[in-house]
Design a protein around this motif. Structure first.
Motif, PDB file in Angstrom:
ATOM      1  N   MET A   1     -29.688   7.346  24.133  1.00 46.80           N
ATOM      2  CA  MET A   1     -30.057   7.835  25.439  1.00 46.80           C
ATOM      3  C   MET A   1     -30.895   6.805  26.197  1.00 46.80           C
ATOM      4  SD  MET A   1     -29.572  10.138  27.457  1.00 46.80           S
ATOM      5  CE  MET A   1     -29.828  11.727  28.064  1.00 46.80           C
ATOM      6  N   LYS A   2     -31.714   6.030  25.458  1.00 50.24           N
ATOM      7  CA  LYS A   2     -32.563   5.069  26.147  1.00 50.24           C
ATOM      8  C   LYS A   2     -31.737   3.913  26.729  1.00 50.24           C
ATOM      9  CE  LYS A   2     -34.184   2.098  22.405  1.00 50.24           C
ATOM     10  NZ  LYS A   2     -35.305   1.655  21.645  1.00 50.24           N
ATOM     11  N   GLU A   3     -30.522   3.661  26.208  1.00 49.80           N
ATOM     12  CA  GLU A   3     -29.656   2.640  26.796  1.00 49.80           C
ATOM     13  C   GLU A   3     -28.791   3.206  27.911  1.00 49.80           C
ATOM     14  OE1 GLU A   3     -28.023   1.944  23.120  1.00 49.80           O
ATOM     15  OE2 GLU A   3     -29.671   0.687  22.476  1.00 49.80           O
ATOM     16  N   LEU A   4     -28.513   4.470  27.888  1.00 50.43           N
ATOM     17  CA  LEU A   4     -27.654   5.103  28.892  1.00 50.43           C
ATOM     18  C   LEU A   4     -28.365   5.217  30.247  1.00 50.43           C
ATOM     19  CD1 LEU A   4     -24.906   6.363  29.342  1.00 50.43           C
ATOM     20  CD2 LEU A   4     -25.856   8.544  28.606  1.00 50.43           C
ATOM     21  N   ARG A   5     -29.643   5.565  30.213  1.00 49.89           N
ATOM     22  CA  ARG A   5     -30.400   5.733  31.461  1.00 49.89           C
ATOM     23  C   ARG A   5     -30.466   4.443  32.292  1.00 49.89           C
ATOM     24  NH1 ARG A   5     -34.743   8.779  33.974  1.00 49.89           N
ATOM     25  NH2 ARG A   5     -36.191   7.293  34.859  1.00 49.89           N
ATOM     26  N   PRO A   6     -30.819   3.271  31.730  1.00 42.79           N
ATOM     27  CA  PRO A   6     -30.821   2.039  32.530  1.00 42.79           C
ATOM     28  C   PRO A   6     -29.429   1.690  33.056  1.00 42.79           C
ATOM     29  CG  PRO A   6     -31.993   1.675  30.462  1.00 42.79           C
ATOM     30  CD  PRO A   6     -31.373   3.028  30.391  1.00 42.79           C
ATOM     31  N   ALA A   7     -28.398   1.991  32.267  1.00 43.29           N
ATOM     32  CA  ALA A   7     -27.028   1.701  32.712  1.00 43.29           C
ATOM     33  C   ALA A   7     -26.662   2.558  33.922  1.00 43.29           C
ATOM     34  CB  ALA A   7     -26.046   1.934  31.571  1.00 43.29           C
ATOM     35  N   ILE A   8     -26.997   3.815  33.896  1.00 43.00           N
ATOM     36  CA  ILE A   8     -26.713   4.724  35.018  1.00 43.00           C
ATOM     37  C   ILE A   8     -27.526   4.321  36.244  1.00 43.00           C
ATOM     38  CG2 ILE A   8     -26.951   7.104  35.843  1.00 43.00           C
ATOM     39  CD1 ILE A   8     -26.185   7.996  32.983  1.00 43.00           C
ATOM     40  N   THR A  10     -28.665   1.331  36.953  1.00 44.44           N
ATOM     41  CA  THR A  10     -28.093   0.075  37.456  1.00 44.44           C
ATOM     42  C   THR A  10     -26.813   0.356  38.240  1.00 44.44           C
ATOM     43  OG1 THR A  10     -29.030  -1.131  35.579  1.00 44.44           O
ATOM     44  CG2 THR A  10     -27.246  -2.204  36.786  1.00 44.44           C
ATOM     45  N   LEU A  11     -25.974   1.230  37.740  1.00 40.90           N
ATOM     46  CA  LEU A  11     -24.747   1.613  38.442  1.00 40.90           C
ATOM     47  C   LEU A  11     -25.075   2.194  39.810  1.00 40.90           C
ATOM     48  CD1 LEU A  11     -21.657   2.156  38.513  1.00 40.90           C
ATOM     49  CD2 LEU A  11     -22.184   4.387  37.526  1.00 40.90           C
ATOM     50  N   ILE A  12     -26.013   3.098  39.886  1.00 39.96           N
ATOM     51  CA  ILE A  12     -26.404   3.720  41.157  1.00 39.96           C
ATOM     52  C   ILE A  12     -26.974   2.672  42.111  1.00 39.96           C
ATOM     53  CG2 ILE A  12     -28.020   5.345  42.230  1.00 39.96           C
ATOM     54  CD1 ILE A  12     -27.626   7.120  39.694  1.00 39.96           C
ATOM     55  N   LEU A  13     -27.869   1.815  41.595  1.00 39.57           N
ATOM     56  CA  LEU A  13     -28.479   0.778  42.429  1.00 39.57           C
ATOM     57  C   LEU A  13     -27.417  -0.155  43.016  1.00 39.57           C
ATOM     58  CD1 LEU A  13     -31.032  -0.695  43.484  1.00 39.57           C
ATOM     59  CD2 LEU A  13     -30.948  -2.051  41.377  1.00 39.57           C
ATOM     60  N   PHE A  14     -26.513  -0.678  42.173  1.00 39.20           N
ATOM     61  CA  PHE A  14     -25.488  -1.599  42.669  1.00 39.20           C
ATOM     62  C   PHE A  14     -24.462  -0.903  43.552  1.00 39.20           C
ATOM     63  CE2 PHE A  14     -27.132  -4.514  39.423  1.00 39.20           C
ATOM     64  CZ  PHE A  14     -27.230  -5.657  40.208  1.00 39.20           C
ATOM     65  N   THR A  15     -24.208   0.360  43.328  1.00 40.23           N
ATOM     66  CA  THR A  15     -23.312   1.116  44.211  1.00 40.23           C
ATOM     67  C   THR A  15     -23.913   1.221  45.600  1.00 40.23           C
ATOM     68  OG1 THR A  15     -22.391   2.377  42.352  1.00 40.23           O
ATOM     69  CG2 THR A  15     -22.150   3.325  44.560  1.00 40.23           C
ATOM     70  N   VAL A  16     -25.206   1.513  45.683  1.00 46.04           N
ATOM     71  CA  VAL A  16     -25.880   1.602  46.979  1.00 46.04           C
ATOM     72  C   VAL A  16     -25.917   0.233  47.660  1.00 46.04           C
ATOM     73  CG1 VAL A  16     -28.119   2.032  48.076  1.00 46.04           C
ATOM     74  CG2 VAL A  16     -27.245   3.630  46.376  1.00 46.04           C
ATOM     75  N   ILE A  17     -26.254  -0.810  46.910  1.00 48.13           N
ATOM     76  CA  ILE A  17     -26.343  -2.157  47.496  1.00 48.13           C
ATOM     77  C   ILE A  17     -24.959  -2.676  47.900  1.00 48.13           C
ATOM     78  CG2 ILE A  17     -26.868  -4.587  47.022  1.00 48.13           C
ATOM     79  CD1 ILE A  17     -29.209  -3.580  45.255  1.00 48.13           C
ATOM     80  N   CYS A  18     -24.011  -2.683  46.942  1.00 48.84           N
ATOM     81  CA  CYS A  18     -22.695  -3.282  47.190  1.00 48.84           C
ATOM     82  C   CYS A  18     -21.749  -2.377  47.974  1.00 48.84           C
ATOM     83  CB  CYS A  18     -22.034  -3.669  45.868  1.00 48.84           C
ATOM     84  SG  CYS A  18     -22.965  -4.921  44.963  1.00 48.84           S
ATOM     85  N   GLY A  19     -21.936  -1.094  47.854  1.00 51.38           N
ATOM     86  CA  GLY A  19     -21.036  -0.164  48.539  1.00 51.38           C
ATOM     87  C   GLY A  19     -21.572   0.367  49.849  1.00 51.38           C
ATOM     88  N   GLY A  20     -22.840   0.150  50.137  1.00 51.71           N
ATOM     89  CA  GLY A  20     -23.421   0.684  51.366  1.00 51.71           C
ATOM     90  C   GLY A  20     -24.174  -0.347  52.187  1.00 51.71           C
ATOM     91  N   ILE A  21     -25.224  -0.895  51.616  1.00 52.89           N
ATOM     92  CA  ILE A  21     -26.094  -1.808  52.364  1.00 52.89           C
ATOM     93  C   ILE A  21     -25.365  -3.096  52.748  1.00 52.89           C
ATOM     94  CG2 ILE A  21     -28.192  -3.205  52.250  1.00 52.89           C
ATOM     95  CD1 ILE A  21     -29.380  -0.972  50.445  1.00 52.89           C
ATOM     96  N   TYR A  22     -24.719  -3.748  51.786  1.00 51.62           N
ATOM     97  CA  TYR A  22     -24.048  -5.026  52.070  1.00 51.62           C
ATOM     98  C   TYR A  22     -22.928  -4.859  53.109  1.00 51.62           C
ATOM     99  CZ  TYR A  22     -21.318  -9.260  51.511  1.00 51.62           C
ATOM    100  OH  TYR A  22     -20.612 -10.406  51.752  1.00 51.62           O
TER     101      TYR A  22
END
Length: 192
Positions: A1-8, A10-22
């Motif tokens: 679980m401690k590895e799953l949370r950072p992965a999720i 990171t996915l949300i962060l890059f989705t917002v940056i690459c899919g919205g802000i950029y």
């Protein structure tokens, strides 16, 4: 679980940056620096209605207009969403029949002599807005006859609408069919 949370996260962060802000940032810069191009190079008529794009071929088949390069997407009305070539080889029977039909259609309008390839063969995208000057000159008699104009008048209009080679050496001199036909319409009404 401690590895799953950072992965999720990171996915949300890059989705917002690459899919919205950029995309929003790039679109905003494009609209500020190149507003016409960023909005599709649309051409508006007298009443503000959009007539088409200077970058996408338009279907013209009436004798009083210059005809564009055939489109591989003609079944879809020069639809950019259906862009693409036919992938037919130059010896494919269906391709040869299509080109032959286009040549016969031009001959039926009174065209004699060699026919430029861009009047009978679709481009790779199927949406070319331009034809060569040779292809346009071949159509002058038909357009002039249909409009009740002298061939010299139509040839002069073509000469004014002609575009040179890109960077002075790339491609052939050409003319944007939509822009040329709009200039024809500005000349006045048709006889009859």
């Amino acid at each position: 679980m401690k590895e799953l949370r950072p992965a999720i996260m990171t996915l949300i962060l890059f989705t917002v940056i690459c899919g919205g802000i950029y995309p929003a940032l790039v679109t905003g810069i494009a609209r500020a620096v190149f507003p016409k191009q960023a909005n599709g190079s649309l051409i508006a008529g007298k009443n503000g209605a959009e007539l088409g794009s200077a970058l996408i071929g338009q279907p013209f088949s009436a004798p009083q207009y210059f005809w564009p390069r055939p489109s591989a997407t003609a079944d879809f009305g020069y639809n950019p969403m259906a862009s693409g070539g036919s992938n037919a080889g130059p010896t494919t029977p269906d391709y040869l029949k299509t080109v032959g039909d286009r040549v016969r259609a031009l001959r039926d309008t009174g065209v004699a002599g060699p026919i430029p390839a861009d009047l009978v063969q679709a481009s790779a995208s199927g949406l070319d807005p331009h034809i060569t000057l040779a292809a346009a000159k071949l159509q002058i008699p038909r357009v002039a006859r249909a409009r009740g104009l002298g061939e010299e008048t139509v040839a002069e209009l073509l000469a004014r609408a002609a575009e040179e080679r890109q960077l002075g050496f790339l491609g052939e001199p050409r003319v944007n069919v939509l822009m040329l036909n709009l200039a024809l319409d500005r000349l006045g009404s048709l006889p009859g």
